[in-house]
Design a protein around this motif. Structure first.
Motif, PDB file in Angstrom:
ATOM      1  N   GLU A  53       0.826  -1.093   0.230  1.00  0.00           N
ATOM      2  CA  GLU A  53      -0.066   0.272   0.114  1.00  0.00           C
ATOM      3  C   GLU A  53       0.890   1.207   0.352  1.00  0.00           C
ATOM      4  O   GLU A  53       1.570   1.188   0.906  1.00  0.00           O
ATOM      5  CB  GLU A  53      -0.855  -0.443   1.310  1.00  0.00           C
ATOM      6  CG  GLU A  53      -1.481   1.083   1.070  1.00  0.00           C
ATOM      7  CD  GLU A  53      -2.528   0.959   3.230  1.00  0.00           C
ATOM      8  OE1 GLU A  53      -3.967   0.948   2.643  1.00  0.00           O
ATOM      9  OE2 GLU A  53      -1.920   0.881   3.892  1.00  0.00           O
ATOM     10  N   GLN A  74       0.790   5.701  -0.580  1.00  0.00           N
ATOM     11  CA  GLN A  74       0.119   6.624  -0.454  1.00  0.00           C
ATOM     12  C   GLN A  74       0.172   7.230  -1.560  1.00  0.00           C
ATOM     13  O   GLN A  74       1.989   7.454  -2.111  1.00  0.00           O
ATOM     14  CB  GLN A  74       0.421   7.815   1.016  1.00  0.00           C
ATOM     15  CG  GLN A  74       0.027   9.226   0.344  1.00  0.00           C
ATOM     16  CD  GLN A  74      -1.232   9.377   2.247  1.00  0.00           C
ATOM     17  OE1 GLN A  74      -1.083   8.472   2.549  1.00  0.00           O
ATOM     18  NE2 GLN A  74      -1.961  10.140   1.821  1.00  0.00           N
ATOM     19  N   ASP A  81      -4.562   5.706  -0.929  1.00  0.00           N
ATOM     20  CA  ASP A  81      -3.969   4.911  -0.416  1.00  0.00           C
ATOM     21  C   ASP A  81      -3.953   4.121  -1.756  1.00  0.00           C
ATOM     22  O   ASP A  81      -5.252   4.383  -2.383  1.00  0.00           O
ATOM     23  CB  ASP A  81      -3.813   4.131   1.115  1.00  0.00           C
ATOM     24  CG  ASP A  81      -3.745   5.220   1.997  1.00  0.00           C
ATOM     25  OD1 ASP A  81      -2.775   5.924   1.336  1.00  0.00           O
ATOM     26  OD2 ASP A  81      -4.027   4.957   2.459  1.00  0.00           O
TER      27      ASP A  81
END
Length: 153
Positions: free
Chosen positions: A19, A21, A49
């Motif tokens: 994951e 940003q 995200d």
């Protein structure tokens, strides 16, 4: 290589889900409170995200931060393919249409631009299907922060 920091959220044999940003230039001006773009960047629903799966042979654990890289060459080819190729054919079609116009009519140029845009998008689809995975797939470059195990006895 364009790099970003991501966090491992899931692992399975041969793949890891990370994951990251989304980086943005938004949020740096005085119109941030009234801007629809900056307010939609991360509204608590996970729109800020992104989770992607990456082929990986490293023994990673959930919570580790890794450096993820995308080859610049593939990113540049993709941008040229998606933006420049259709735009070139739109302008070429409009120019050819304008050359066939009589008495300054605009409809041949408009029709040529629409037809050129269609041809450009079809060529983009054909060419993008032949791109190799290694040209644009993200890769794990390394671990940045290892997970510390709690080893209290």
């Amino acid at each position: 290589m364009i790099e970003a920091i991501a966090t491992v959220v899931a692992t399975r044999t041969g793949y890891v889900s990370v994951e990251y940003q989304r980086a943005s230039a938004c949020g740096h001006c005085h119109h941030q409170s009234s801007c629809a773009i900056s307010s939609g960047m991360d509204d608590g629903q996970g729109h800020g995200d992104h989770i992607i799966d990456i082929a990986c042979i490293l023994p990673l654990e959930i919570g580790q931060q890794v450096r993820v890289g995308i080859p610049e060459n593939g990113l540049l080819k993709g941008a040229l393919l998606v933006y420049i190729l259709p735009l070139f054919f739109i302008m070429l079609g409009a120019g050819i249409g304008q050359a066939f116009s009589v008495a300054g009519e605009e409809w041949p140029a408009i029709a040529g631009a629409v037809l050129g845009g269609y041809v450009g998008f079809m060529l983009m689809r054909l060419r993008s299907a032949r791109l190799t995975n290694a040209e644009y797939k993200p890769v794990i470059l390394g671990v940045t922060i290892p997970v510390m195990q709690n080893r209290c006895n």
